[in-house]
Motif scaffolding. Structure first.
Motif, PDB file in Angstrom:
ATOM      1  N   ALA A   1       0.828  -1.227   0.000  1.00  7.24           N
ATOM      2  CA  ALA A   1       0.000   0.000   0.000  1.00  7.24           C
ATOM      3  C   ALA A   1       0.854   1.265   0.000  1.00  7.24           C
ATOM      4  O   ALA A   1       0.561   2.218  -0.760  1.00  7.24           O
ATOM      5  N   PRO A   2       1.870   1.391   0.786  1.00  7.28           N
ATOM      6  CA  PRO A   2       2.655   2.629   0.720  1.00  7.28           C
ATOM      7  C   PRO A   2       3.282   2.863  -0.653  1.00  7.28           C
ATOM      8  O   PRO A   2       3.307   4.000  -1.140  1.00  7.28           O
ATOM      9  N   LEU A   3       3.743   1.788  -1.284  1.00  8.92           N
ATOM     10  CA  LEU A   3       4.364   1.958  -2.595  1.00  8.92           C
ATOM     11  C   LEU A   3       3.339   2.408  -3.613  1.00  8.92           C
ATOM     12  O   LEU A   3       3.601   3.260  -4.483  1.00  8.92           O
ATOM     13  N   LEU A   4       2.134   1.845  -3.570  1.00  5.39           N
ATOM     14  CA  LEU A   4       1.080   2.220  -4.515  1.00  5.39           C
ATOM     15  C   LEU A   4       0.663   3.667  -4.305  1.00  5.39           C
ATOM     16  O   LEU A   4       0.392   4.393  -5.275  1.00  5.39           O
ATOM     17  N   ARG A   5       0.549   4.132  -3.055  1.00  2.71           N
ATOM     18  CA  ARG A   5       0.168   5.518  -2.778  1.00  2.71           C
ATOM     19  C   ARG A   5       1.231   6.466  -3.322  1.00  2.71           C
ATOM     20  O   ARG A   5       0.914   7.535  -3.881  1.00  2.71           O
ATOM     21  N   ALA A   6       2.470   6.077  -3.172  1.00  2.00           N
ATOM     22  CA  ALA A   6       3.539   6.941  -3.678  1.00  2.00           C
ATOM     23  C   ALA A   6       3.479   7.046  -5.193  1.00  2.00           C
ATOM     24  O   ALA A   6       3.638   8.134  -5.776  1.00  2.00           O
ATOM     25  N   GLN A   7       3.223   5.939  -5.919  1.00  2.00           N
ATOM     26  CA  GLN A   7       3.127   5.974  -7.381  1.00  2.00           C
ATOM     27  C   GLN A   7       1.928   6.780  -7.834  1.00  2.00           C
ATOM     28  O   GLN A   7       1.975   7.493  -8.850  1.00  2.00           O
ATOM     29  N   LEU A   8       0.781   6.695  -7.117  1.00  2.00           N
ATOM     30  CA  LEU A   8      -0.404   7.480  -7.467  1.00  2.00           C
ATOM     31  C   LEU A   8      -0.138   8.972  -7.274  1.00  2.00           C
ATOM     32  O   LEU A   8      -0.563   9.794  -8.110  1.00  2.00           O
ATOM     33  N   GLY A   9       0.562   9.341  -6.259  1.00  2.00           N
ATOM     34  CA  GLY A   9       0.873  10.759  -6.062  1.00  2.00           C
ATOM     35  C   GLY A   9       1.756  11.284  -7.173  1.00  2.00           C
ATOM     36  O   GLY A   9       1.553  12.396  -7.665  1.00  2.00           O
ATOM     37  N   GLU A  10       2.716  10.499  -7.596  1.00  2.00           N
ATOM     38  CA  GLU A  10       3.587  10.930  -8.686  1.00  2.00           C
ATOM     39  C   GLU A  10       2.809  11.096  -9.985  1.00  2.00           C
ATOM     40  O   GLU A  10       3.041  12.026 -10.765  1.00  2.00           O
ATOM     41  N   ALA A  11       1.830  10.208 -10.248  1.00  2.00           N
ATOM     42  CA  ALA A  11       1.032  10.321 -11.464  1.00  2.00           C
ATOM     43  C   ALA A  11       0.184  11.567 -11.449  1.00  2.00           C
ATOM     44  O   ALA A  11       0.011  12.238 -12.479  1.00  2.00           O
TER      45      ALA A  11
END
Length: 515
Positions: free
Chosen positions: A382-392
């Motif tokens: 979950a933390p990795l996915l949240r970080a990728q969504l913020g970058e997008a």
């Protein structure tokens, strides 16, 4: 003075007591003059001709040759001596036979000498073959004359019938010849035999034989009806052996000509194998003996039966041979063809190999997927996915979109769609119905485009703008008029100008599109 030559008549050669002088000189008391060669030759010639004025010699001819002048030169010899002989042209022309080397003759003439070669010879005035010479000479003379006429030519010989129904025999009815012939025919192939009895020796025999041959030839072909004798298919002229005088009747010209003129094939069986007569030359076939003539006339019946059986067997073999060959070829091809299990063996082996590879491949693929899933488990937190969504979101917010980049492709697409729709409306099959036209349909609902096809339909349907109408085609004169009017060409409507809106948009400058 002494020298190498004697100088007086008193000198003698001490070796033989003869006079040794070089010049011939007469001797005391010698009154005989020397003779010339010609003189002594003439003396010898007169002496021999006076002593042997006429002689008859018997000997064998040798070195016979006829000169270009016509004179005949030869030698007469026995086992110990040889004598030359000459026959002048006029005498040689009267010879009744052809002199050849090896013939034993009796020559009559006178002995004379030939001074040119110091030889003595006989001038032959008459010559005959020794022992029956005159008879043989006449026989040879007759043979040559008849041969010159073509009576003995090979092309005149006719083939004998293979199986004659009736055989005519010209011979003596009391001799053993006819019994031998009948016995041999009965043994080989029993046939019908007609015997014409004749004398076969002595005065009148030749005339009877010739009359018998002509009598058989005079019979009507295909006889035997109404008691008439059938005409023979083959004739046999037969007689037993004997001397040349006994067989002389078959050397007569009348017999030879009767045989040559016979329309029926003739076999000559006169005498034994060593006897030869002129009838043998004229006949179509010569047999050495009367018994052999019967063997030549007919085949052996049981041999024919065996030959027919052999031919039948060969025929059956020929009929069965294709079947046998076909069976052999089929067996050979079957032997070369592989067995069904051998054909499927490789495929079965390949299937087993592929099944094993599939099993191993599925196991390997599942193992690799399991490893990838375990490796991606850390990346799906979950933390990795949240970080990728913020970058997008940050990248999206940073993108600046111009409205014209989106609106222009939409407008172009909308205009192309509108033009395609207008074209589809114009090309719709029911579009002409809006302008007052009607569509003709057959019973199956298919359009009818030709009047001839419409007249063949029992019922038609007219489709208008607001509905349909069922009609029945008219027949007769009204139909023909209606068909003629319908067949008249109608003016085509003027083409309509295309709407400016349907024209494609002019090309514009290339602009970036939104992807």
């Amino acid at each position: 003075m002494a020298g190498p030559f004697p100088d007086s008549d008193d000198d003698f050669d001490g070796r033989d007591g003869a006079r040794g002088g070089l010049v011939a000189k007469g001797q005391a008391g010698d009154n005989a003059a020397p003779l010339s060669i010609t003189e002594i030759s003439q003396l010898l010639k007169r002496t021999v001709e006076d002593r042997f004025g006429y002689v008859k010699l018997r000997g064998e001819l040798s070195g016979v040759k006829r000169a270009a002048s016509g004179h005949l030169y030869c030698c007469l010899k026995d086992d110990k001596a040889v004598m030359d002989g000459v026959m002048w042209r006029t005498t040689a022309q009267r010879l009744g036979f052809l002199p050849e080397d090896g013939i034993e003759v009796v020559a009559s003439g006178k002995i004379t000498t030939f001074p040119g070669r110091s030889k003595y010879q006989i001038v032959i005035e008459h010559m005959e073959i020794a022992g029956e010479g005159a008879l043989l000479a006449l026989l040879e003379k007759t043979r040559r004359r008849l041969e010159a006429e073509g009576l003995f030519a090979a092309e005149r010989k006719r083939p004998l019938p293979f199986l004659p129904d009736v055989i005519g025999v010209v011979t003596s009815p009391t001799g053993s010849v006819i019994r031998d012939i009948l016995h041999r025919l009965a043994d080989r192939f029993p046939s019908r035999v007609l015997v014409w009895p004749v004398l076969v020796q002595g005065r009148g025999s030749a005339e009877q034989v010739a009359a018998a041959l002509r009598g058989f030839a005079a019979m009507a072909p295909g006889g035997g009806r109404g008691g008439a004798l059938p005409r023979p298919d083959l004739l046999i002229v037969a007689r037993g052996g004997g001397s040349i005088e006994d067989l002389w009747g078959f050397n007569e010209e009348i017999v030879v000509r009767a045989i040559a003129e016979s329309p029926i094939p003739v076999i000559s069986a006169v005498g034994h194998e060593t006897d030869t007569t002129l009838a043998d030359y004229a006949a179509d076939r010569r047999a050495p003996t009367p018994t052999a003539a019967a063997e030549i006339a007919v085949p052996v019946r049981h041999e024919l039966a065996n030959a027919l059986g052999e031919l039948g067997l060969r025929q059956r073999r020929c009929v069965n041979r294709p079947l046998q060959l076909g069976r052999e070829r089929l067996e050979a091809r079957l032997a070369r063809m592989p067995r069904p299990e051998a054909l499927a063996a490789q495929a079965a082996q390949r299937l087993d190999e592929l099944g094993e590879r599939l099993r191993r491949g599925l196991a390997d693929r599942a193992s690799r997927a399991r490893e990838r899933l375990q490796a991606d488990r850390a990346r799906l937190s979950a933390p990795l996915l949240r970080a990728q969504l913020g970058e997008a979101r940050q990248r999206l917010a940073g993108v600046r979109l111009a409205p014209v980049l989106v609106q222009r492709p939409l407008a172009e697409g909308r205009e192309r769609l509108a033009a395609s729709w207008r074209l589809a409306q114009q090309l719709h099959p029911e579009r002409p119905l809006q302008r007052g036209y009607a569509m003709v349909l057959d019973g199956g609902g298919r359009p009818v485009t030709y009047s001839a096809a419409a007249r063949r339909e029992p019922a038609l349907t007219l489709k208008f703008r607001d509905g349909r109408l069922d009609v029945i085609p008219a027949t007769g004169e009204g139909a023909e008029k209606a068909g003629a009017q319908a067949a008249a060409p109608t003016p085509a409507p003027a083409p309509r100008r295309a709407s400016p809106r349907a024209r494609p948009a002019p090309p514009s400058a290339e602009q970036p599109k939104l992807l």
